[in-house]
Design a protein around this motif. Structure first.
Motif, PDB file in Angstrom:
ATOM      1  N   ALA A 213      -4.787  -0.533  -5.804  1.00  0.00           N
ATOM      2  CA  ALA A 213      -4.205  -1.633  -5.016  1.00  0.00           C
ATOM      3  C   ALA A 213      -4.005  -2.863  -5.892  1.00  0.00           C
ATOM      4  O   ALA A 213      -2.945  -3.501  -5.858  1.00  0.00           O
ATOM      5  CB  ALA A 213      -5.120  -1.958  -3.831  1.00  0.00           C
ATOM      6  N   ALA A 214      -5.008  -3.176  -6.725  1.00  0.00           N
ATOM      7  CA  ALA A 214      -4.934  -4.390  -7.559  1.00  0.00           C
ATOM      8  C   ALA A 214      -3.803  -4.292  -8.579  1.00  0.00           C
ATOM      9  O   ALA A 214      -3.250  -5.309  -9.000  1.00  0.00           O
ATOM     10  CB  ALA A 214      -6.270  -4.607  -8.258  1.00  0.00           C
ATOM     11  N   SER A 215      -3.434  -3.062  -8.958  1.00  0.00           N
ATOM     12  CA  SER A 215      -2.383  -2.917  -9.977  1.00  0.00           C
ATOM     13  C   SER A 215      -0.973  -3.061  -9.385  1.00  0.00           C
ATOM     14  O   SER A 215       0.008  -3.128 -10.116  1.00  0.00           O
ATOM     15  CB  SER A 215      -2.518  -1.565 -10.694  1.00  0.00           C
ATOM     16  OG  SER A 215      -2.197  -0.524  -9.800  1.00  0.00           O
ATOM     17  N   ALA A 216      -0.864  -3.145  -8.062  1.00  0.00           N
ATOM     18  CA  ALA A 216       0.462  -3.340  -7.436  1.00  0.00           C
ATOM     19  C   ALA A 216       0.801  -4.827  -7.411  1.00  0.00           C
ATOM     20  O   ALA A 216      -0.095  -5.666  -7.296  1.00  0.00           O
ATOM     21  CB  ALA A 216       0.446  -2.791  -6.007  1.00  0.00           C
ATOM     22  N   ALA A 217       2.096  -5.129  -7.504  1.00  0.00           N
ATOM     23  CA  ALA A 217       2.526  -6.540  -7.486  1.00  0.00           C
ATOM     24  C   ALA A 217       2.083  -7.223  -6.192  1.00  0.00           C
ATOM     25  O   ALA A 217       1.744  -8.403  -6.190  1.00  0.00           O
ATOM     26  CB  ALA A 217       4.043  -6.614  -7.638  1.00  0.00           C
ATOM     27  N   THR A 218       2.084  -6.481  -5.097  1.00  0.00           N
ATOM     28  CA  THR A 218       1.696  -7.064  -3.807  1.00  0.00           C
ATOM     29  C   THR A 218       0.176  -7.054  -3.609  1.00  0.00           C
ATOM     30  O   THR A 218      -0.324  -7.571  -2.608  1.00  0.00           O
ATOM     31  CB  THR A 218       2.332  -6.278  -2.640  1.00  0.00           C
ATOM     32  OG1 THR A 218       1.929  -4.909  -2.751  1.00  0.00           O
ATOM     33  CG2 THR A 218       3.851  -6.373  -2.658  1.00  0.00           C
ATOM     34  N   GLY A 219      -0.555  -6.400  -4.506  1.00  0.00           N
ATOM     35  CA  GLY A 219      -2.013  -6.365  -4.434  1.00  0.00           C
ATOM     36  C   GLY A 219      -2.561  -5.409  -3.393  1.00  0.00           C
ATOM     37  O   GLY A 219      -3.753  -5.451  -3.072  1.00  0.00           O
ATOM     38  N   ARG A 220      -1.705  -4.519  -2.881  1.00  0.00           N
ATOM     39  CA  ARG A 220      -2.208  -3.556  -1.892  1.00  0.00           C
ATOM     40  C   ARG A 220      -1.357  -2.289  -1.942  1.00  0.00           C
ATOM     41  O   ARG A 220      -0.245  -2.296  -2.476  1.00  0.00           O
ATOM     42  CB  ARG A 220      -2.187  -4.161  -0.480  1.00  0.00           C
ATOM     43  CG  ARG A 220      -0.805  -4.496   0.033  1.00  0.00           C
ATOM     44  CD  ARG A 220      -0.847  -5.023   1.463  1.00  0.00           C
ATOM     45  NE  ARG A 220       0.506  -5.263   1.962  1.00  0.00           N
ATOM     46  CZ  ARG A 220       1.288  -4.338   2.489  1.00  0.00           C
ATOM     47  NH1 ARG A 220       0.882  -3.085   2.593  1.00  0.00           N
ATOM     48  NH2 ARG A 220       2.500  -4.638   2.912  1.00  0.00           N
ATOM     49  N   ILE A 221      -1.900  -1.222  -1.339  1.00  0.00           N
ATOM     50  CA  ILE A 221      -1.125   0.017  -1.249  1.00  0.00           C
ATOM     51  C   ILE A 221      -0.314  -0.008   0.052  1.00  0.00           C
ATOM     52  O   ILE A 221      -0.544  -0.852   0.918  1.00  0.00           O
ATOM     53  CB  ILE A 221      -2.026   1.267  -1.356  1.00  0.00           C
ATOM     54  CG1 ILE A 221      -2.948   1.398  -0.142  1.00  0.00           C
ATOM     55  CG2 ILE A 221      -2.855   1.234  -2.629  1.00  0.00           C
ATOM     56  CD1 ILE A 221      -3.703   2.726  -0.133  1.00  0.00           C
ATOM     57  N   SER A 222       0.633   0.935   0.171  1.00  0.00           N
ATOM     58  CA  SER A 222       1.531   0.941   1.343  1.00  0.00           C
ATOM     59  C   SER A 222       0.865   1.619   2.534  1.00  0.00           C
ATOM     60  O   SER A 222      -0.034   2.450   2.377  1.00  0.00           O
ATOM     61  CB  SER A 222       2.811   1.720   1.030  1.00  0.00           C
ATOM     62  OG  SER A 222       3.422   1.232  -0.142  1.00  0.00           O
ATOM     63  N   THR A 223       1.346   1.286   3.723  1.00  0.00           N
ATOM     64  CA  THR A 223       0.965   2.039   4.914  1.00  0.00           C
ATOM     65  C   THR A 223       1.973   3.186   5.093  1.00  0.00           C
ATOM     66  O   THR A 223       3.112   3.101   4.600  1.00  0.00           O
ATOM     67  CB  THR A 223       1.010   1.152   6.175  1.00  0.00           C
ATOM     68  OG1 THR A 223       2.377   0.761   6.396  1.00  0.00           O
ATOM     69  CG2 THR A 223       0.139  -0.086   6.028  1.00  0.00           C
TER      70      THR A 223
END
Ligand SMILES: NC(=O)c1ccc[n+]([C@@H]2O[C@H](COP(=O)([O-])OP(=O)(O)OC[C@H]3O[C@@H](n4cnc5c(N)ncnc54)[C@H](O)[C@@H]3O)[C@@H](O)[C@H]2O)c1
Length: 253
Positions: A213-223
């Motif tokens: 999650a931290a490695s995503a630009a948005t800081g979270r994974i998708s639903t």
């Protein structure tokens, strides 16, 4: 925006759980008649059908196994018998249930896993598309949406079989797009990054999930619903000319 899905017949494979189930719910909410496939989880598929029907939608469930061409033909035939056609295919079913944690070396990947992953993912897609294309060509309209994985870009250590099978799916979709575009059929890949399905939660320990999650630009994974919205758009009339490409839903990885 009008998606133009009212009355369209949509076949979603592997829809008793996760992204497939969310996709079925969303197509049905847009007025499509949906067919959900299950391999063994008949109860899961039937509960999804009941959920959709309670919300006023039209749904059916049918058995389908990527490893069994006869079951694929029978599933497609049963949808055509019930709904008259298959207008949209969402090829979502996949045998992979997440990475091996801790990661393993490629030398430790059993050849049987390599063979069954490629066979189920790619042969399954081959047989499914062969079964649905005549119905699409006859109507001069169709949408093929393949669910791949954004990790094809980076790889996952020890998961060469999964990554190679999804890369094959990407190439398969691109080629189908070239062949079928002039028949009114569009072929698109939707590639999720890590998505909060039960399968992912089972496979990834919380600390790995937090790192992803931290490695995503948005800081979270998708639903699953966020991935489903991209799938539904790609499988709709509103998608007029997007084909032969890959749409990623990753939060920017
Ligand atoms: N969840 C993620 O993080 C993630 C990331 C990248 C790609 N994906 C892809 O998204 C799709 C959906 O994954 P999900 O997370 O919702 O997982 P899921 O386990 O809920 O869905 C996969 C479905 O495929 C079905 N399936 C497995 N083997 C099958 C077979 N031999 N024949 C027929 N059906 C079979 C399962 O029964 C299940 O319903 C898959 O293609 C997966 O590779 C998911």
């Amino acid at each position: 925006m009008e998606l133009g899905l009212t009355g369209k017949s949509v076949l979603i494979t592997g829809a008793s759980s996760g992204i497939g189930r969310a996709t079925a719910r969303l197509f049905a909410a847009e007025g499509a008649r949906v067919a959900l496939t299950y391999r063994v989880n008949k109860d899961g598929a039937q509960s999804a059908v009941a959920e959709i029907e309670q919300a006023g939608g039209t749904a059916m469930a049918t058995q389908y196994d990527l490893a069994d061409p006869a079951s694929i033909t029978a599933a497609v035939d049963s949808v055509i018998a019930a709904y008259g056609s298959v207008d949209v295919l969402v090829a979502n079913a996949s045998p992979w249930s997440g990475p091996h944690i801790p990661f393993r070396a490629f030398e430790d990947v059993p050849v049987a896993e390599w063979q069954s992953q490629l066979r189920e993912e790619l042969d399954g897609a081959f047989h499914t598309v062969q079964a649905v294309l005549p119905s699409m060509k006859a109507r001069g309209w169709g949408r093929l949406v393949f669910i791949s994985a954004a990790s094809v870009r980076s790889g996952i250590p020890g998961e060469e079989a999964f990554i190679a099978s999804k890369a094959g799916l990407n190439a398969f979709s691109r080629t189908l797009a070239s062949e079928t575009g002039k028949s009114g059929i569009l072929s698109v890949v939707v590639s999720p990054g890590a998505t909060s399905t039960e399968t992912t939660r089972r496979a990834l320990p919380p600390q790995v999930m937090s790192h992803v999650a931290a490695s995503a630009a948005t800081g979270r994974i998708s639903t699953p619903e966020e991935v489903a919205r991209a799938i539904v758009f790609m499988g709709s009339e509103a998608n007029g000319n997007i084909t032969g490409t890959i749409i990623e839903v990753t939060g920017g990885t």
